[in-house]
Design a protein around this motif. Structure first.
Motif, mmCIF file in Angstrom:
data_model
loop_
_atom_site.group_PDB
_atom_site.id
_atom_site.type_symbol
_atom_site.label_atom_id
_atom_site.label_comp_id
_atom_site.label_asym_id
_atom_site.label_seq_id
_atom_site.Cartn_x
_atom_site.Cartn_y
_atom_site.Cartn_z
ATOM 1 N N VAL A 155 15.786 0.413 -2.702
ATOM 2 C CA VAL A 155 14.456 -0.051 -2.282
ATOM 3 C C VAL A 155 13.977 -1.136 -3.239
ATOM 4 O O VAL A 155 14.449 -1.226 -4.378
ATOM 5 C CB VAL A 155 13.417 1.095 -2.210
ATOM 6 N N LYS A 156 13.042 -1.927 -2.749
ATOM 7 C CA LYS A 156 12.477 -3.020 -3.546
ATOM 8 C C LYS A 156 10.955 -2.927 -3.479
ATOM 9 O O LYS A 156 10.400 -2.552 -2.441
ATOM 10 C CB LYS A 156 12.949 -4.371 -2.988
ATOM 11 N N ALA A 157 10.310 -3.242 -4.599
ATOM 12 C CA ALA A 157 8.845 -3.304 -4.615
ATOM 13 C C ALA A 157 8.430 -4.472 -5.499
ATOM 14 O O ALA A 157 9.174 -4.892 -6.390
ATOM 15 C CB ALA A 157 8.253 -1.999 -5.152
ATOM 16 N N GLU A 158 7.240 -4.981 -5.240
ATOM 17 C CA GLU A 158 6.757 -6.175 -5.933
ATOM 18 C C GLU A 158 5.913 -5.804 -7.152
ATOM 19 O O GLU A 158 5.005 -4.971 -7.048
ATOM 20 C CB GLU A 158 5.899 -7.011 -4.974
ATOM 21 N N GLY A 159 6.224 -6.451 -8.290
ATOM 22 C CA GLY A 159 5.387 -6.259 -9.471
ATOM 23 C C GLY A 159 6.198 -5.974 -10.715
ATOM 24 O O GLY A 159 7.406 -5.700 -10.643
ATOM 25 N N GLY A 160 5.512 -6.025 -11.873
ATOM 26 C CA GLY A 160 6.167 -5.799 -13.161
ATOM 27 C C GLY A 160 5.659 -4.543 -13.827
ATOM 28 O O GLY A 160 5.664 -3.473 -13.203
ATOM 29 N N VAL A 161 5.179 -4.686 -15.062
ATOM 30 C CA VAL A 161 4.794 -3.508 -15.859
ATOM 31 C C VAL A 161 3.757 -2.634 -15.142
ATOM 32 O O VAL A 161 3.717 -1.431 -15.344
ATOM 33 C CB VAL A 161 4.269 -3.886 -17.259
ATOM 34 N N GLU A 162 2.933 -3.257 -14.294
ATOM 35 C CA GLU A 162 1.860 -2.476 -13.649
ATOM 36 C C GLU A 162 2.409 -1.432 -12.674
ATOM 37 O O GLU A 162 1.705 -0.498 -12.316
ATOM 38 C CB GLU A 162 0.842 -3.416 -12.969
ATOM 39 N N ILE A 163 3.664 -1.571 -12.244
ATOM 40 C CA ILE A 163 4.222 -0.547 -11.342
ATOM 41 C C ILE A 163 5.386 0.222 -12.002
ATOM 42 O O ILE A 163 6.160 0.883 -11.321
ATOM 43 C CB ILE A 163 4.645 -1.131 -9.958
ATOM 44 N N LEU A 164 5.463 0.139 -13.329
ATOM 45 C CA LEU A 164 6.568 0.841 -14.027
ATOM 46 C C LEU A 164 6.598 2.347 -13.739
ATOM 47 O O LEU A 164 7.685 2.913 -13.527
ATOM 48 C CB LEU A 164 6.490 0.603 -15.521
ATOM 49 N N THR A 180 7.895 9.278 -2.335
ATOM 50 C CA THR A 180 7.935 9.790 -0.952
ATOM 51 C C THR A 180 8.443 8.700 -0.006
ATOM 52 O O THR A 180 9.320 8.927 0.836
ATOM 53 C CB THR A 180 6.515 10.219 -0.506
ATOM 54 N N HIS A 181 7.890 7.490 -0.164
ATOM 55 C CA HIS A 181 8.241 6.413 0.773
ATOM 56 C C HIS A 181 9.637 5.859 0.493
ATOM 57 O O HIS A 181 10.349 5.479 1.423
ATOM 58 C CB HIS A 181 7.164 5.334 0.742
ATOM 59 N N ALA A 182 10.029 5.829 -0.782
ATOM 60 C CA ALA A 182 11.398 5.393 -1.095
ATOM 61 C C ALA A 182 12.397 6.366 -0.461
ATOM 62 O O ALA A 182 13.425 5.952 0.098
ATOM 63 C CB ALA A 182 11.596 5.329 -2.610
ATOM 64 N N ARG A 183 12.079 7.655 -0.517
ATOM 65 C CA ARG A 183 12.974 8.658 0.097
ATOM 66 C C ARG A 183 13.055 8.451 1.610
ATOM 67 O O ARG A 183 14.115 8.595 2.210
ATOM 68 C CB ARG A 183 12.475 10.069 -0.206
ATOM 69 N N GLU A 184 11.918 8.118 2.232
ATOM 70 C CA GLU A 184 11.917 7.877 3.691
ATOM 71 C C GLU A 184 12.806 6.687 4.054
ATOM 72 O O GLU A 184 13.535 6.728 5.043
ATOM 73 C CB GLU A 184 10.501 7.575 4.185
ATOM 74 N N LEU A 185 12.727 5.633 3.239
ATOM 75 C CA LEU A 185 13.545 4.444 3.515
ATOM 76 C C LEU A 185 15.022 4.756 3.291
ATOM 77 O O LEU A 185 15.895 4.310 4.038
ATOM 78 C CB LEU A 185 13.094 3.259 2.651
ATOM 79 N N GLY A 245 0.797 -1.235 0.000
ATOM 80 C CA GLY A 245 0.000 0.000 0.000
ATOM 81 C C GLY A 245 0.824 1.277 0.000
ATOM 82 O O GLY A 245 0.255 2.365 -0.029
ATOM 83 N N SER A 246 2.156 1.157 0.013
ATOM 84 C CA SER A 246 2.980 2.372 0.121
ATOM 85 C C SER A 246 3.429 2.883 -1.247
ATOM 86 O O SER A 246 4.061 3.920 -1.340
ATOM 87 C CB SER A 246 4.214 2.113 1.002
ATOM 88 N N TYR A 247 3.111 2.130 -2.327
ATOM 89 C CA TYR A 247 3.584 2.560 -3.656
ATOM 90 C C TYR A 247 2.473 2.432 -4.704
ATOM 91 O O TYR A 247 2.707 2.054 -5.843
ATOM 92 C CB TYR A 247 4.869 1.805 -4.064
ATOM 93 N N ASP A 248 1.261 2.800 -4.263
ATOM 94 C CA ASP A 248 0.134 2.693 -5.200
ATOM 95 C C ASP A 248 0.096 3.809 -6.236
ATOM 96 O O ASP A 248 -0.615 3.698 -7.237
ATOM 97 C CB ASP A 248 -1.208 2.546 -4.459
ATOM 98 N N THR A 249 0.838 4.901 -6.024
ATOM 99 C CA THR A 249 0.981 5.933 -7.061
ATOM 100 C C THR A 249 2.479 6.273 -7.153
ATOM 101 O O THR A 249 3.222 6.034 -6.195
ATOM 102 C CB THR A 249 0.233 7.230 -6.689
ATOM 103 N N PRO A 250 2.913 6.862 -8.275
ATOM 104 C CA PRO A 250 4.327 7.240 -8.387
ATOM 105 C C PRO A 250 4.736 8.222 -7.289
ATOM 106 O O PRO A 250 5.839 8.110 -6.736
ATOM 107 C CB PRO A 250 4.410 7.885 -9.777
#
Ligand code: KIV
Length: 258
Positions: A112-121, A99-104, A89-94
């Motif tokens: 940082v790592k996130a799950e998914g392919g083309v849908e999160i490009l 914002t959250h990648a910067r916090e980490l 739920g922390s990367y549902d929009t660019p």
């Protein structure tokens, strides 16, 4: 031993030369121990939710949980490259992803790592455009386990699945991801993705031997979460049993039989 800081470039240079070992770390002592053992890549994974925080799956892990544990790992000042999962739920929009990648990153993560392919490009592009190194995660996506009926299913078994994985991996590489975790991908497909992406390292978990690297959840490796061990892991230690034995011996010593 080379105790220089591991960089993204050093990890990329290892592709095709040697296998990259990666383990999860969630706190200061474990990060120090694994770093002293020479592990090149430490991931503050959202597996944290199950093996540390007692949640049933990763969907309950918050940004606050992640930041707290990334800070603890960073305090060990590891020479390993330190990664952190963007939680559910922390990367549902660019915008939110960035914002959250910067916090980490501010908490001490090198990537940082996130799950998914083309849908999160779009999210991945926003993170990379800000200069934050990114690692993908394809195959079984634990943050989607509830959509999968609670089952951790093997991916790439049919032709459509194989082609989707191949196209996702190529898109991630093209976008600039330096690495990609392949979780529960059939070994032949994991081998194919590894060969198809010369500028991205693949890091397998339960995906056979032919990835550029392997990652394990450290409590699985050391028997620290003895109530569940994935089928593909052979624990190298039994720390859970040792803790039980140490505590019970100490208790017996408090009240020795008279
Ligand atoms: O959360 C995690 O620990 C992970 C690894 C298993 C790759 O994503």
């Amino acid at each position: 031993m080379n105790r220089e800081k591991w960089t993204v470039q050093r990890i990329l240079d290892a592709k095709g030369r040697c296998r990259i070992g990666a383990l999860t770390a969630y706190d200061y002592p474990m990060a120090r121990l694994l770093d002293e053992a020479g592990v090149p890549l430490l991931l503050v994974g959202d597996s944290l939710g199950m093996v540390v925080l007692g949640y049933p799956d990763t969907t309950h892990v918050s940004m606050a949980d992640m930041v707290h544990h990334v800070r603890a790992v960073a305090r060990a000042r590891p020479t390993a490259l330190v990664g952190a999962d963007l939680p559910y739920g922390s990367y549902d929009t660019p915008e939110r992803a960035l914002t959250h990648a910067r916090e980490l990153q501010a908490a001490g993560a090198d990537f940082v790592k996130a799950e998914g392919g083309v849908e999160i490009l779009p999210q991945i592009r926003a993170i990379l455009a800000a200069g934050i190194p990114f690692c993908g995660h394809l195959g079984m996506l634990p943050q989607h386990v509830l959509e999968e009926g609670g089952k951790y299913r093997i991916k790439g078994r049919d032709e459509a699945g194989r082609l989707r994985l191949l196209s996702d991996a190529r898109e991630l590489e093209q976008a600039g991801a330096f690495a990609c975790v392949l979780e529960l991908v059939t070994p032949p497909v994991a081998r194919e993705l590894t060969a198809a992406c010369p500028r991205m390292v693949t890091i397998g978990i339960g995906s056979g031997p032919d990835c550029d690297g392997q990652i394990l959840v450290t409590p699985d490796l050391v028997g620290g979460f003895p109530w569940f061990t994935p089928r593909f892991v052979t624990p190298q230690a039994r720390t859970g049993e040792e803790i039980r034995a140490a505590a019970s011996q100490w208790l017996q010593g408090l009240n020795p039989p008279s």
